[in-house]
Motif scaffolding. Sequence first.
Motif, PDB file in Angstrom:
ATOM      1  N   GLY A   1      20.215  -4.982  10.315  1.00 16.35           N
ATOM      2  CA  GLY A   1      20.069  -3.585  10.215  1.00 16.35           C
ATOM      3  C   GLY A   1      19.218  -3.375  11.728  1.00 16.35           C
ATOM      4  N   ARG A   2      19.998  -1.940  11.665  1.00  8.61           N
ATOM      5  CA  ARG A   2      19.215  -1.258  13.188  1.00  8.61           C
ATOM      6  C   ARG A   2      17.725  -0.033  12.109  1.00  8.61           C
ATOM      7  N   ARG A   3      17.437   0.240  13.307  1.00  7.61           N
ATOM      8  CA  ARG A   3      16.505   2.153  12.537  1.00  7.61           C
ATOM      9  C   ARG A   3      15.737   1.950  11.833  1.00  7.61           C
ATOM     10  N   VAL A   4      15.929   2.432  10.084  1.00  9.69           N
ATOM     11  CA  VAL A   4      14.802   1.964   9.304  1.00  9.69           C
ATOM     12  C   VAL A   4      15.050   1.677   8.283  1.00  9.69           C
ATOM     13  N   GLN A   5      16.125   1.800   7.839  1.00  4.52           N
ATOM     14  CA  GLN A   5      15.965   1.938   6.126  1.00  4.52           C
ATOM     15  C   GLN A   5      17.113   0.301   6.060  1.00  4.52           C
ATOM     16  N   ALA A   6      17.493  -0.667   6.822  1.00  5.85           N
ATOM     17  CA  ALA A   6      18.062  -1.745   6.312  1.00  5.85           C
ATOM     18  C   ALA A   6      16.630  -2.748   6.375  1.00  5.85           C
ATOM     19  N   PRO A   7      15.753  -2.248   8.259  1.00  4.31           N
ATOM     20  CA  PRO A   7      14.603  -3.421   8.589  1.00  4.31           C
ATOM     21  C   PRO A   7      13.152  -3.224   7.159  1.00  4.31           C
ATOM     22  N   LEU A   8      13.312  -0.901   7.176  1.00  6.68           N
ATOM     23  CA  LEU A   8      12.212  -1.445   6.089  1.00  6.68           C
ATOM     24  C   LEU A   8      12.143  -1.795   5.161  1.00  6.68           C
ATOM     25  N   ALA A   9      13.502  -2.516   4.508  1.00  2.00           N
ATOM     26  CA  ALA A   9      13.793  -3.141   2.928  1.00  2.00           C
ATOM     27  C   ALA A   9      13.451  -4.557   3.338  1.00  2.00           C
ATOM     28  N   ALA A  10      14.352  -5.036   4.336  1.00  5.67           N
ATOM     29  CA  ALA A  10      13.497  -6.431   4.727  1.00  5.67           C
ATOM     30  C   ALA A  10      12.528  -6.654   5.009  1.00  5.67           C
ATOM     31  N   HIS A  11      11.406  -5.280   5.203  1.00  4.30           N
ATOM     32  CA  HIS A  11      10.474  -6.044   5.388  1.00  4.30           C
ATOM     33  C   HIS A  11       8.998  -5.951   4.705  1.00  4.30           C
ATOM     34  N   LEU A  12       9.906  -5.050   3.223  1.00  2.00           N
ATOM     35  CA  LEU A  12       9.183  -5.027   1.935  1.00  2.00           C
ATOM     36  C   LEU A  12       9.288  -6.187   1.399  1.00  2.00           C
ATOM     37  N   LEU A  13      11.138  -7.121   1.473  1.00  5.03           N
ATOM     38  CA  LEU A  13      11.075  -8.728   0.891  1.00  5.03           C
ATOM     39  C   LEU A  13       9.916  -9.603   2.023  1.00  5.03           C
TER      40      LEU A  13
ATOM     41  N   GLY B   1      25.939  10.109   7.959  1.00  4.51           N
ATOM     42  CA  GLY B   1      25.443   9.846   7.150  1.00  4.51           C
ATOM     43  C   GLY B   1      23.667   9.254   7.520  1.00  4.51           C
ATOM     44  N   THR B   2      23.231   9.800   8.509  1.00  9.45           N
ATOM     45  CA  THR B   2      22.087   9.988   8.588  1.00  9.45           C
ATOM     46  C   THR B   2      21.395  10.922   7.769  1.00  9.45           C
TER      47      THR B   2
ATOM     48  N   LEU C   1      11.325  17.170   9.095  1.00 10.32           N
ATOM     49  CA  LEU C   1      11.905  15.976  10.554  1.00 10.32           C
ATOM     50  C   LEU C   1      11.356  15.235   9.944  1.00 10.32           C
ATOM     51  N   MET C   2      10.250  14.587   9.327  1.00  9.82           N
ATOM     52  CA  MET C   2       9.587  13.411   8.242  1.00  9.82           C
ATOM     53  C   MET C   2      11.128  12.727   7.945  1.00  9.82           C
ATOM     54  N   THR C   3      10.794  11.112   8.536  1.00  8.68           N
ATOM     55  CA  THR C   3      12.391  10.383   7.521  1.00  8.68           C
ATOM     56  C   THR C   3      11.913  10.482   6.438  1.00  8.68           C
ATOM     57  N   LEU C   4      12.183  11.381   5.688  1.00 10.54           N
ATOM     58  CA  LEU C   4      12.190  10.743   4.313  1.00 10.54           C
ATOM     59  C   LEU C   4      13.533  10.233   3.267  1.00 10.54           C
ATOM     60  N   LEU C   5      13.900  10.589   3.218  1.00  8.95           N
ATOM     61  CA  LEU C   5      15.618   9.239   2.720  1.00  8.95           C
ATOM     62  C   LEU C   5      15.941   7.945   3.784  1.00  8.95           C
ATOM     63  N   ASP C   6      15.601   7.923   5.805  1.00  6.07           N
ATOM     64  CA  ASP C   6      15.359   6.303   5.252  1.00  6.07           C
ATOM     65  C   ASP C   6      14.209   5.780   5.533  1.00  6.07           C
ATOM     66  N   VAL C   7      13.325   6.145   4.550  1.00 13.29           N
ATOM     67  CA  VAL C   7      12.175   5.532   3.885  1.00 13.29           C
ATOM     68  C   VAL C   7      12.491   5.399   2.464  1.00 13.29           C
ATOM     69  N   LEU C   8      12.467   6.281   1.989  1.00 11.33           N
ATOM     70  CA  LEU C   8      13.285   6.092   0.533  1.00 11.33           C
ATOM     71  C   LEU C   8      14.694   4.864   0.324  1.00 11.33           C
TER      72      LEU C   8
ATOM     73  N   ARG D   1      26.509  -8.331  -6.070  1.00 12.04           N
ATOM     74  CA  ARG D   1      26.959  -7.620  -4.585  1.00 12.04           C
ATOM     75  C   ARG D   1      25.595  -6.226  -4.954  1.00 12.04           C
ATOM     76  N   VAL D   2      24.891  -5.571  -4.070  1.00 11.80           N
ATOM     77  CA  VAL D   2      24.417  -4.350  -4.344  1.00 11.80           C
ATOM     78  C   VAL D   2      24.251  -3.304  -3.473  1.00 11.80           C
ATOM     79  N   GLU D   3      24.239  -2.354  -3.741  1.00 11.44           N
ATOM     80  CA  GLU D   3      24.248  -1.352  -2.530  1.00 11.44           C
ATOM     81  C   GLU D   3      23.272  -0.287  -2.631  1.00 11.44           C
ATOM     82  N   SER D   4      22.600   0.578  -2.098  1.00 10.90           N
ATOM     83  CA  SER D   4      21.792   1.273  -2.050  1.00 10.90           C
ATOM     84  C   SER D   4      22.405   2.244  -0.844  1.00 10.90           C
ATOM     85  N   SER D   5      21.751   3.453  -1.326  1.00  9.14           N
ATOM     86  CA  SER D   5      22.019   4.717  -0.138  1.00  9.14           C
ATOM     87  C   SER D   5      21.659   6.006   0.529  1.00  9.14           C
ATOM     88  N   LEU D   6      21.165   6.520   1.349  1.00 14.56           N
ATOM     89  CA  LEU D   6      20.669   7.899   1.161  1.00 14.56           C
ATOM     90  C   LEU D   6      20.796   9.269   0.197  1.00 14.56           C
ATOM     91  N   LEU D   7      21.915   8.975  -0.432  1.00 18.07           N
ATOM     92  CA  LEU D   7      22.687  10.285  -0.969  1.00 18.07           C
ATOM     93  C   LEU D   7      21.673   9.312  -2.633  1.00 18.07           C
TER      94      LEU D   7
END
Length: 598
Positions: free
Chosen positions: A303-315, A425-426, A451-458, A482-488
């Motif tokens: 992962g890059r940036r926030v979304q996937a790295p944060l998910a892995a951090h929680l795991l 999709g940013t 400008l707080m990264t609301l969706l990347d974090v959630l 197979r699982v998928e989550s999204s900013l949407l």
Amino acid sequence: MRPLEEVDIEVSGPAALTAPSLGTLRALGARLDATPAGVSPAAPPGPARFAATGRRLGEVTAYTAWADVLPDDDAADEATVQAATGMMHVHGRRDGAPRGLAVDYAATCASVLSVQGLLAGLLGRARGVSGAVELGTGADRAALLTLSQYLAAANAPEAEAVPSAPGGPPFTSSCGTAFELEALEPGPWARFWRALGAPEDAIRAGWRPFQFRYATACAPLPEPLHATARAVSWARVRQAAASSGAEVCAVYPLTGHPAARSGGRSGGPWTVTPRDEPVSASAESATPPAALPLAGLTVLEAGRRVQAPLAAHLLGLLGADVLRIEPPGGDPLRGMPPCCTEVSARWLALNRGKRAIEIDIKSPAGQGELRELAAGASVFLHNWAPGKAERFGLDAERLASVNPGLVYAYTSGWADRPLPDAPMGTDFMVQARTGVGEAARPVDEPPAPSLMTLLDVLGGLLGAGAVLAGLLLRERAGRGVRVESSLLGAAELLTAPAVHRAAGGRAPRRPAGFRRPLPTADGWLAPSDAASRTAAAAFPPLRDLPTDQAVAALRARGLSATAVTTDLAALPADPRVGAALTRDTHGSLVVPSPWRFL
């Protein structure tokens, strides 16, 4: 079978802390006992309670409070949690003063974390881990987690790469269309503004604050760029974007656009799809006694940036061994300032404790190496651009051929439901397209993505929850998933209350001045939502008092209020929360885990 099929869950407590997860729990197959009397805005202030009982799974209970690390008086509801943790300050950086988010962001994140705790606890029981069967979290813990990058950066010994000052998108065209702009490289940025006739010095000066807006939550752009946008039509803006490689998106209203609100095939903010072929039981089930729920499981994260790295951090916080896949030379964001002992403080906030291996996934040899690693892993998690996994032979089908029991997780921008004319999709583009920019601000503030990264974090939180649901389903059904989550999905979850108000004929946006802090002689204070009108009426004589005295005066009248944190660097010394903050071996600030296992 769905992950929570044949699981009964009793839910009680304040609606703000429970309602965001009810649809998710139903989508997972749970049988809910959540009566209107038990889940209500008028319910006691907390904690909320999620009690799960499943056949052959035992019982797991999650408690969710407003205040779990903060004193009760300083975290009475969403407004006071946002104020005390610094969320109002970060969201308000664009405007130059603290502003409350008009969406219940801390409560929504806390509710998502509660479901994660339930899933993790049930997974641990299914795997034979004799860990705790009760856990606690709080809206304050959730808020600190969402702010962890900003807190780490503010408490690093180095300065930011760009100065923090008010300002930022959206831009406005001559016809009044407010729009977001996305350019991930300086070339498209420069070509876009040149096509509109912007001054060269403004183009050059604007790139770095624009580039770092994800990190700093502000973008003090040169005024000539805004003036250039105001001088041209929306049609010309779109033409410039098309010819330059940049992307633009109008700031959409909450209503009147075709966004699907169902949340995907599973009915939740993600999809969970088991494979048809059963797999044999995994040797990973053998774990030491009293381990964390994910002990013994390996997560591969690309992962890059926030979304996937944060998910892995929680795991990882739940006990998984996280192996991070980085490009040759390492993740370039490791050196993003400010740094602690030459490692980015922001990077550490998301990647602390992970192992790392460098692989060139663009090469056949690197692709083969990653497939070998996936053969022995429990989870493969990535947030690559659409089509990249298939192009490299690293999609769910290819990896299932080497590991049929793999949980393959994709954290995306638009999932498999892109909206008409959907932009890149940013975070800020998805905020603009889905109406988050309108929901996040009261009616007296122009609609604008935070400008707080609301969706990347959630989105990262939802990604971790999807993985946990997949792991539990694999354990119960004996199939790869197979699982998928999204900013949407994150946007839909966050805006659901406003959309619901609109569907009921009520105003979707919050009233003027909603969650607007009150200025004091030396700072700001925030009353609770329930006390806001009375506090505002009683406040004028208190305006010239220091913040602590003004807060005490309001509390003496029976009104809930707290001081607004406006300096993240001072938070470790703040008696309300400082004891919960620690430092890692690099000296970087560490927020507490979002869960307490009881």
